[in-house]
Design a protein around this motif. Structure first.
Motif, PDB file in Angstrom:
ATOM      1  N   CYS A 189       0.822  -1.215   0.000  1.00 25.87           N
ATOM      2  CA  CYS A 189       0.000   0.000   0.000  1.00 25.87           C
ATOM      3  C   CYS A 189       0.854   1.262   0.000  1.00 25.87           C
ATOM      4  O   CYS A 189       0.616   2.203   0.761  1.00 25.87           O
ATOM      5  N   LEU A 194      -1.909   2.147  -3.379  1.00 27.58           N
ATOM      6  CA  LEU A 194      -3.057   2.985  -3.026  1.00 27.58           C
ATOM      7  C   LEU A 194      -3.807   3.452  -4.269  1.00 27.58           C
ATOM      8  O   LEU A 194      -5.041   3.510  -4.288  1.00 27.58           O
ATOM      9  N   ALA A 210      -6.787  -5.017   1.028  1.00 31.37           N
ATOM     10  CA  ALA A 210      -5.450  -4.423   1.022  1.00 31.37           C
ATOM     11  C   ALA A 210      -4.571  -5.172   2.010  1.00 31.37           C
ATOM     12  O   ALA A 210      -4.959  -5.402   3.160  1.00 31.37           O
ATOM     13  N   ALA A 221      -5.309   2.721   3.124  1.00 27.34           N
ATOM     14  CA  ALA A 221      -5.984   1.900   2.122  1.00 27.34           C
ATOM     15  C   ALA A 221      -7.499   1.936   2.303  1.00 27.34           C
ATOM     16  O   ALA A 221      -8.251   2.012   1.321  1.00 27.34           O
TER      17      ALA A 221
END
Length: 361
Positions: A189, A194, A210, A221
């Motif tokens: 992430c 993202l 995530a 996330a």
């Protein structure tokens, strides 16, 4: 102009005064407004990926066109632009078959018999990394390495579209061709991960999981659209994803470039699912499917820069931001001056924040 120069792999970047050439045919001189710090740059800075030195890294940038050379048709002086490392020639096999991101862009660089675009004051050449070298107050690039954008777009936000967002969103829209309702797992992430999560939300994914070992990034996330989060470092991370989706995900996207993350992506798939590798893995590493995976119809693909067609994709992503659909404000963790670039990369190595963006006066 001032630039951050990589003189030796594994050493901090050095702020130097360098000399930039004047635009030649099809070349554009850009006053750099902002440039994101990307993990891809760190691979070159640390020496994991080789590059002739000295060179100026930086490839995720936005700015204003200051001058154009002859034959330039796509931008004009005063235009706001985003640069992209997927410089394309327009006539090779990959370009004419619609796979512009695979173009090697040989025609977009100066030839060995031409003067270099960047030199030191003593006349020695400074390498232009990834056809851009954006950690500098100006960029001299081919017109096919940038695209005009809406002038209302904030340039410190536009910069991250040039790599992280184009890669993550392009993977969802172009490579995965996600169908609304399909399930997605994103491993890693950072900026790319993202952006992938945000794009999966825009595309109508039914469930977005995530996976990251750092809680702060898992929290980000969720803000970007994840419906579920897990600790990627947990021994049973793949099992958790399979259990919560009752069989695995349709798409598992590796967005960090670590061998264990590739294994997690493959292990999270349902029958017939596809694992997509975005991250820059160690050059000697291989990711694979077992015989049983293949008998289950699972697929593995590598994707470069989200299979983008950036002259079309980037203006659309700008429009998504201006309409409130694309959340770049959460992806950009901080803006810093060029002089703090090494501090920014030190923060990246700690891994607890999203994107740092250099802003130029």
């Amino acid at each position: 102009m001032k630039a951050a120069v990589l003189t030796e792999a594994g050493k901090p970047l050095v702020i130097e005064d360098v000399v930039i050439s004047k635009p030649g045919p099809h070349e554009v001189l850009i006053r750099t407004a902002a440039c994101g710090l990307c993990h891809s740059d760190l691979h070159f800075i640390d020496g994991a990926y080789p590059h002739p030195l000295p060179a100026i890294p930086g490839h995720e940038a936005a700015g204003i066109v200051e001058a154009v050379g002859s034959e330039v048709r796509t931008v004009a002086v005063g235009d706001a632009v985003v640069s992209c490392l997927s410089a394309y020639c327009g006539h090779c096999e990959f370009c004419v078959s619609g796979r512009m991101s695979l173009c090697l862009g040989a025609d977009t660089r100066r030839g060995p018999d031409e003067a270099p675009r960047i030199t030191r004051p003593d006349g020695s050449t400074v390498g232009q990394m990834l056809n851009l070298s954006a950690f500098a107050e100006q960029m001299l690039i081919h017109e096919h390495a940038c695209v005009r954008i809406d002038p209302d777009m904030p340039l410190d936000r536009a910069a991250v579209i040039g790599c992280a967002v184009t890669t993550g969103a392009g993977t969802i829209f172009n490579a995965c061709k996600l169908t609304p309702g399909e399930t997605v797992a994103v491993v890693g992430c950072g900026g790319v991960g993202l952006a992938t999560i945000n794009a999966a939300k825009i595309a109508g994914a039914g469930r977005i999981i995530a996976a990251d070992p750092i809680k702060e990034k898992r929290d980000l996330a969720i803000k970007l659209g994840a419906t579920d989060v897990i600790d990627a470092a947990a021994d049973d991370a793949a099992g958790q994803i399979v259990e919560m989706t009752k069989g695995g995900v349709d798409h598992a996207i590796e967005a960090v470039g670590r061998p264990a993350s590739g294994d997690l992506a493959v292990g999270s798939l349902k029958r017939g699912g596809t694992a997509t590798i975005l991250g820059m893995m160690p050059l000697d590493h291989k990711v694979g499917l077992s015989a049983m995976d293949m008998l289950s119809g699972k697929k593995l693909q590598g994707v470069l820069m989200g299979e983008n067609r950036f002259p079309v994709d980037i203006p659309r992503l700008v429009d998504f931001y201006l309409r409130g659909m694309l959340d770049l404000d959460s992806i950009v963790a901080e803006t810093i001056p060029l002089e703090q670039i090494n501090d920014g990369f030190d923060k990246m190595k700690k891994g607890d924040a999203a994107r740092s963006v250099i802003v130029f006066n």
